[in-house]
Design an enzyme around this catalytic site. Structure first.
Site, mmCIF file in Angstrom:
data_model
loop_
_atom_site.group_PDB
_atom_site.id
_atom_site.type_symbol
_atom_site.label_atom_id
_atom_site.label_comp_id
_atom_site.label_asym_id
_atom_site.label_seq_id
_atom_site.Cartn_x
_atom_site.Cartn_y
_atom_site.Cartn_z
ATOM 1 N N CYS A 132 -36.645 20.171 -17.208
ATOM 2 C CA CYS A 132 -36.835 18.663 -17.796
ATOM 3 C C CYS A 132 -36.009 17.754 -17.430
ATOM 4 O O CYS A 132 -34.784 17.675 -17.899
ATOM 5 C CB CYS A 132 -37.040 18.889 -19.484
ATOM 6 S SG CYS A 132 -37.285 17.206 -20.071
ATOM 7 N N CYS A 135 -34.830 15.148 -20.127
ATOM 8 C CA CYS A 135 -33.916 15.747 -21.039
ATOM 9 C C CYS A 135 -32.541 15.956 -20.685
ATOM 10 O O CYS A 135 -31.479 15.642 -21.265
ATOM 11 C CB CYS A 135 -34.389 17.073 -21.743
ATOM 12 S SG CYS A 135 -36.039 17.408 -21.920
ATOM 13 N N ASP A 136 -32.474 16.469 -19.278
ATOM 14 C CA ASP A 136 -31.151 16.778 -19.001
ATOM 15 C C ASP A 136 -30.792 15.832 -17.713
ATOM 16 O O ASP A 136 -29.416 16.070 -17.244
ATOM 17 C CB ASP A 136 -31.256 18.174 -18.312
ATOM 18 C CG ASP A 136 -31.721 19.121 -19.584
ATOM 19 O OD1 ASP A 136 -31.317 18.985 -20.763
ATOM 20 O OD2 ASP A 136 -32.253 20.060 -19.089
#
Ligand code: NAP
Length: 302
Positions: A132, A135-136
């Site tokens: 992701c 997200c990261d």
């Protein structure tokens, strides 16, 4: 809490949230069961530019707004993992750690989960390997990363990461992208995205965390690509393994008729988990609306 509702929706991605909105607005009692974060795969998308009516929106904002709409219409969200499903009879029952829920109708909206490469990469999850970018990605500011895949997810992830990272290497196994031509053109125009086409990742290198990848280009010797992080975007697997009794195709996608009913009476499927031509947020929403309207027509005719 009344444990029985007219409709139980499994999965709170765009399909499930739209089904909940339509079913609740049709006057049905609706419960949505979601095992993790509402929003599904769409919530992991950093920048959505093809949802009609919105020039650009991030996946969390879009899906949180969908959730608010469904809840304002009267649907209830329960975060719980189904452990045992009984879908063949009536009522349908779903056991979870939060208790057993029952309903006259079930709409399956469990979507897909990210596919792996099958090279033992799991040991690097949380240690430089991610599924992701939204997200990261921020963890890799100013660093070198690789994105693996050639679909829309890989192209969007590469574009997103190029704004944060020093360098992004996009590794794809063929000489043509599967994703949209417009996105591929944008990727080709970004100076800090390097394309490594017709190449496979055969190993992820590193002791405690990712330090690089072994890349095997077609017809040429393998080489080590230094990287601080690797983002896998090599497709999806339908989350249908637990759906005992529901007819699936050979790839595991749920088979439905034109009204999105499965082989089990009273059980419908909407979104990416069903066999279909085009998996997009807009088609997931369309599925959710159709399944809910079909259920509402049947329920209100009783
Ligand atoms: P996808 O379209 O299935 O693409 C997967 C990519 O990974 C393909 O390029 C495939 O290569 C490659 N791949 C598969 N297995 C591999 C392996 N073992 N090793 C190396 N490469 C491998 O998956 P996706 O990009 O996650 O998209 C899923 C669905 O969501 C699609 O329908 C997509 O259109 C949709 N989506 C849409 C948007 C948008 O419209 N904004 C954004 C994201 C996703 P080949 O091409 O050689 O098969």
């Amino acid at each position: 809490m009344d444990r029985h509702t007219d409709v139980l929706i499994l999965g709170a991605g765009p399909a499930g949230l739209t089904a909940a909105l339509y079913a609740a607005r049709a006057g049905l009692s609706v419960r949505i069961l979601e095992r993790s974060m509402p929003g599904g795969q769409a919530a992991l998308t950093p920048d959505i530019e093809n949802y009609p009516g919105l020039l650009s929106v991030d996946g969390v904002t879009l899906t949180q707004t969908m959730l608010k709409s469904a809840e304002s219409a009267g649907a209830e969200l329960v975060i719980a993992s189904p452990t045992d499903l009984s879908l063949g009879g009536s009522p349908k029952t779903v056991k979870t750690e939060a208790g057993t829920f029952s309903a006259d109708f079930v709409i399956l909206c469990t979507g897909c989960t990210p596919r792996g490469l099958g090279i033992g990469e799991e040991r690097f999850i949380g240690r430089g390997l991610s599924y992701c970018a939204a997200c990261d990605g921020a963890l890799y500011k100013g660093r070198r990363v690789a994105v693996v895949g050639g679909g829309n997810t890989a192209l969007e992830d590469a574009l997103y990461l190029s704004k944060l990272c020093e360098k992004v290497t996009l590794i794809h196994r063929r000489d043509r992208f599967r994703g949209a031509a417009a996105l591929a053109d944008r990727v080709r125009a970004v100076p800090n995205i390097e394309l490594q086409m017709e190449s496979r990742v055969i190993a992820i290198e590193g002791a405690a965390r990712v330090e690089g990848l072994t890349v095997q280009p077609e017809g040429r010797p393998a080489f080590t690509l230094p990287a601080d992080g690797v983002f896998l975007a090599v497709g999806q697997i339908p989350a249908t393994a637990d759906l005992l009794g529901v007819a699936l195709d050979e790839q595991g996608y749920v088979l439905t008729d034109g009204h999105l009913q499965t082989n089990l009476p009273g059980v419908y499927a909407a979104g990416d988990l069903r066999q279909k031509q085009l998996r997009q947020i807009v088609t997931a929403c369309a599925d959710g609306a159709l399944a809910a309207e079909t259920v509402a027509a049947l329920k209100n005719a009783y």
